[in-house]
Design a protein around this motif. Structure first.
Motif, PDB file in Angstrom:
ATOM      1  N   GLY A 141       0.846  -1.168   0.205  1.00 50.27           N
ATOM      2  CA  GLY A 141       0.519  -0.264  -0.444  1.00 50.27           C
ATOM      3  C   GLY A 141       0.833   0.944  -0.247  1.00 50.27           C
ATOM      4  N   VAL A 142      -0.126   2.469  -1.020  1.00 50.02           N
ATOM      5  CA  VAL A 142       1.157   3.877  -0.743  1.00 50.02           C
ATOM      6  C   VAL A 142       0.695   3.964   0.751  1.00 50.02           C
ATOM      7  N   VAL A 143       1.964   4.921   1.080  1.00 52.59           N
ATOM      8  CA  VAL A 143       1.877   5.259   2.374  1.00 52.59           C
ATOM      9  C   VAL A 143       1.673   6.879   1.614  1.00 52.59           C
ATOM     10  N   LEU A 144       2.637   7.617   0.746  1.00 55.77           N
ATOM     11  CA  LEU A 144       2.396   9.104   0.359  1.00 55.77           C
ATOM     12  C   LEU A 144       2.957   9.079  -0.836  1.00 55.77           C
ATOM     13  N   ALA A 145       2.098   9.750  -1.744  1.00 56.56           N
ATOM     14  CA  ALA A 145       2.130   9.520  -3.430  1.00 56.56           C
ATOM     15  C   ALA A 145       2.343  11.065  -3.896  1.00 56.56           C
ATOM     16  N   GLN A 146       2.671  11.805  -4.486  1.00 56.35           N
ATOM     17  CA  GLN A 146       1.798  13.418  -5.223  1.00 56.35           C
ATOM     18  C   GLN A 146       2.837  12.651  -6.536  1.00 56.35           C
ATOM     19  N   GLY A 147       1.930  13.417  -7.932  1.00 54.96           N
ATOM     20  CA  GLY A 147       2.702  13.276  -9.426  1.00 54.96           C
ATOM     21  C   GLY A 147       1.815  10.982  -9.684  1.00 54.96           C
TER      22      GLY A 147
ATOM     23  N   ILE B 199      13.413  16.138  -9.301  1.00 52.31           N
ATOM     24  CA  ILE B 199      11.975  16.126 -10.243  1.00 52.31           C
ATOM     25  C   ILE B 199      12.337  17.158 -10.867  1.00 52.31           C
ATOM     26  N   SER B 200      12.090  17.501 -12.153  1.00 50.19           N
ATOM     27  CA  SER B 200      11.997  18.996 -12.909  1.00 50.19           C
ATOM     28  C   SER B 200      11.415  19.517 -13.012  1.00 50.19           C
ATOM     29  N   ASP B 201       9.838  18.967 -12.622  1.00 48.97           N
ATOM     30  CA  ASP B 201       8.944  19.880 -13.498  1.00 48.97           C
ATOM     31  C   ASP B 201       7.864  19.016 -12.343  1.00 48.97           C
ATOM     32  N   GLU B 202       6.741  20.648 -11.618  1.00 45.32           N
ATOM     33  CA  GLU B 202       5.927  20.338 -10.620  1.00 45.32           C
ATOM     34  C   GLU B 202       4.825  19.600 -11.168  1.00 45.32           C
ATOM     35  N   PRO B 203       3.885  17.933 -10.814  1.00 48.27           N
ATOM     36  CA  PRO B 203       3.493  17.243 -11.097  1.00 48.27           C
ATOM     37  C   PRO B 203       2.182  18.115 -11.299  1.00 48.27           C
ATOM     38  N   GLY B 204       1.203  17.788 -12.423  1.00 55.24           N
ATOM     39  CA  GLY B 204      -0.109  17.383 -12.249  1.00 55.24           C
ATOM     40  C   GLY B 204      -1.731  17.374 -11.386  1.00 55.24           C
ATOM     41  N   ASP B 205      -0.470  16.097 -11.037  1.00 57.09           N
ATOM     42  CA  ASP B 205      -1.449  14.583 -10.269  1.00 57.09           C
ATOM     43  C   ASP B 205      -1.221  15.546  -8.200  1.00 57.09           C
TER      44      ASP B 205
END
Length: 670
Positions: A554-560, A629-635
């Motif tokens: 399971g995912v603890v924390l994700a961004q992107g 990380i080269s660009d801000e994610p939209g997710d």
């Protein structure tokens, strides 16, 4: 018409009409402003003798009009440039101090702020915007919550209702286009209505997940924008009133999708082919002006919103393109999109107005897109309200090649993606930051150009002597650096750079504040979408959480997502910290903490670009190089699951079994 010399700028506001730049009211021209997206200074052949990309239509436009070699976008990224162009106000005065609007972003132009479109409507013009907007909307939702792409990759937006606060509420009679070509929703918008219901999900490699119109084809977006613009010109030419067409193209920004007739035609890969198609679009617009009989009294301006893209999303980006194809999209300039160096914001700028702008001429005048507002006011012999267009200068004398007593702009402010500023006056530019690099310039490029690192708090360059910005003069010109810094502070503090009454800059919006200061703590089920998500690009950071797992997955924390992002998760008894940098996955892993036991887990992306894992404060695995990380994610950022495209090797949403508490994300601004 040759008018008298320009009066001293200290005595006359740029908001007032200058005698040398006025025209009879009967000569109100149509205005067509074409804004390419991420087109570099060296992508147009008339700016780059070594270009591998043929641009015959733009070359013809340069011969028919005037080419500017020192023109600048107000920012090195998209949203702030568009804001400044339409308002005559630098975007760093707005709530958007850094970055660009995220998917589903709220309107950036305040409803009470005068835009150039509203001003022209007030003066008898028909106005239209056709193309990419990227200045925000107010999306209606089914649940009253903020609009977002949900766990099912669709949305809570009610697409049956009008979309408020878009272009038709900011001065445009008509709008057709897309918000951003790689942002949801993937559907055309006409005026304030989506053209169909985006009811299927989108998960292509290059684009942000979200709802999509069935049958949506990215390759048809630029041709459709072109067709709509041609029709608008031909229809408007039959009417008695002049027209203003703002045409912000979606190219050559990614997704890079040249149509079949352009594939393989350039010497710079798909990107070069897409630039050729952009050139074709310009030709179609110029042909429509000719066919309709409107060309003789139409001011045409072509330029770009910032420098060329550096990341691998355009495959290859600006630096890799040099090595792979021998084509420099930035031409002879240092830097690229996002940067404060010249390559980030010095852009092609071509103008044509038969009989008014001398054909086949070149200007070295320093100008900016923010100057359109005051220039049009001067052209129409109108005085702007004191609070309107506070950073806009009349450049009509430069367009018409009329004599002046000095530069039309006393100084020009440049704006980087992270909010850093630079100020240009004459040959000198002061970057008010330790470096103009906001992309991590490749080492091979520094070696090739013989650029040495420095430890100065700012950068000062003489662009006449050093156009490639190799030699930082900050240490040996302290008085000049202090003088330019004082001028920048004055411009910042007064709320304007033109003469006139002092004004107020906007505070950062609550959303913008949360981007930089909100760090948690969060718990399972929390989600931060759009402008509320933390900034994670181009910086070291640490994500941490207290977990008590009841299962080993399971995912603890994700961004992107699959292009840019990070995640910390459990899988098959391993604790994994993952990053995505231009779609490349890097991971570091260790044995998962015991089930049923509370543990503090941390994923660290260090200043050296390496990722590591800690459990209860102790290093659990050797560091691995990832890069920033080269660009801000939209997710969005989600806790206890991944609500969109997966960052790591798992299937979303991959919910965490157990508890996640006190999750945080702490970063250091670049």
């Amino acid at each position: 018409m040759n008018g008298p010399l320009r009066r001293p700028r200290t005595l006359l506001s740029a908001c007032f009409v200058l005698a040398c730049g006025t025209l009879p009211g009967a000569d109100r021209p149509n205005i067509v402003y074409i804004l390419a997206d991420d087109l570099g200074y060296g992508d147009v052949a008339s700016y780059n003798a070594g270009s591998k990309i043929p641009t015959p239509e733009l070359d013809k436009l340069a011969k028919q009009g005037r080419r500017f070699t020192d023109a600048h976008s107000p920012s090195s990224v998209c949203t702030p440039t568009r804001y400044a162009l339409l308002t005559g106000r630098y975007a760093w005065r707005s709530p958007q101090k850094t970055g660009v609007l995220s998917p589903w972003g709220r309107p950036l132009i305040d409803k009470d702020r005068l835009t150039i479109a509203t001003f022209l409507k007030q003066n008898g013009y028909r106005t239209a915007a056709i193309g990419k907007w990227h200045l925000g909307w107010t999306w209606p939702t089914h649940d009253g919550q903020a609009p977002a792409s949900g766990q099912d990759r669709l949305s809570n937006v009610d697409f049956t209702k009008p979309v408020a606060d878009g272009p038709v509420t900011r001065g445009f009679d008509y709008y057709f286009g897309v918000d951003v070509p790689n942002y949801p929703p993937y559907v055309y918008i006409e005026n304030d209505r989506v053209q169909g219901i985006p009811s299927v999900t989108n998960r292509p490699e290059y684009n942000r997940p979200g709802p999509m119109l069935p049958g949506w084809d990215w390759g048809d977006v630029l041709p459709e924008i072109t067709r709509r613009a041609e029709h608008y010109i031909e229809d408007s030419a039959k009417r008695p009133d002049p027209f203003f067409l703002y045409l912000p193209l979606t190219s050559p920004h990614y997704p890079v999708v040249p149509t079949a007739e352009f594939k393989g035609k350039s010497g710079a890969g798909d990107y070069g082919d897409f630039v050729m198609q952009t050139d074709w679009t310009v030709g179609r617009i110029l042909d429509a002006l000719d066919r309709s009989g409107a060309a003789a009294n139409t001011l045409v301006i072509f330029t770009s919103d910032n420098g060329p893209e550096v990341s691998g999303e355009v495959r290859p980006g600006v630096y890799d393109r040099i090595r792979q194809y021998g084509h420099s999209s930035a031409g002879p300039l240092r830097g690229a999109k996002r940067d404060l160096w010249e390559g980030g914001h010095r852009v092609p700028f071509l103008t044509r107005w038969p009989g008014k702008i001398p054909a086949g001429t070149v200007s070295t005048e320093t100008i900016s897109h923010v100057d359109l507002f005051a220039t049009v006011a001067a052209l129409l012999e109108k005085t702007l309200p004191p609070a309107a267009a506070p950073d806009s200068f009349n450049i009509l004398p430069a367009l018409r090649d009329e004599p002046t007593t000095g530069p039309l702009r006393p100084a020009t402010v440049h704006h980087g993606i992270n909010g850093s500023l630079a100020i240009r006056r004459g040959d000198w530019v002061l970057i008010d930051a330790p470096s103009g690099d906001l992309n991590r310039e490749p080492e091979w490029r520094k070696e090739e150009w013989k650029i040495s690192s420095h430890q100065q708090p700012a950068e000062l360059f003489n662009l006449k002597e050093d156009p490639q910005q190799r030699s930082n003069r900050y240490a040996d010109q302290p008085a000049l650096a202090a003088e330019l810094k004082a001028l920048l502070d004055q411009y910042r503090d007064r709320g304007r750079s033109t003469p006139g009454p002092d004004l107020q800059n906007d505070p950062a919006s609550p959303s913008a504040l949360s981007n930089t200061s909100r760090e948690g703590p969060w718990k399972s089920g929390d989600l931060l979408a759009g402008n509320d998500a933390p900034k994670i690009a181009r910086r070291p950071l640490t994500i941490s959480a207290t977990i008590k797992p009841t299962a080993a997955d399971g995912v603890v924390l994700a961004q992107g997502g699959a292009r840019h992002g990070l995640a910390i998760y459990l899988k098959q008894g391993r604790l994994i910290f993952a990053t995505r940098v231009d779609a490349t996955l890097k991971t570091v892993s260790a044995p998962a903490p015991p089930l049923g036991i509370e543990s503090r887990v941390e994923g660290v992306l260090s200043s050296n670009g390496k990722i590591s894992l800690l459990v209860d404060g102790k290093e659990a695995a050797a560091p691995v190089f990832s890069g920033f990380i080269s660009d801000e994610p939209g997710d969005p950022l989600s806790v206890g699951r991944d609500t969109n495209s997966p960052v790591g090797e798992y299937e979303s949403p991959f919910p965490f079994q157990g508890s996640v508490e006190n999750a945080t994300l702490r970063s250091t601004a670049p």
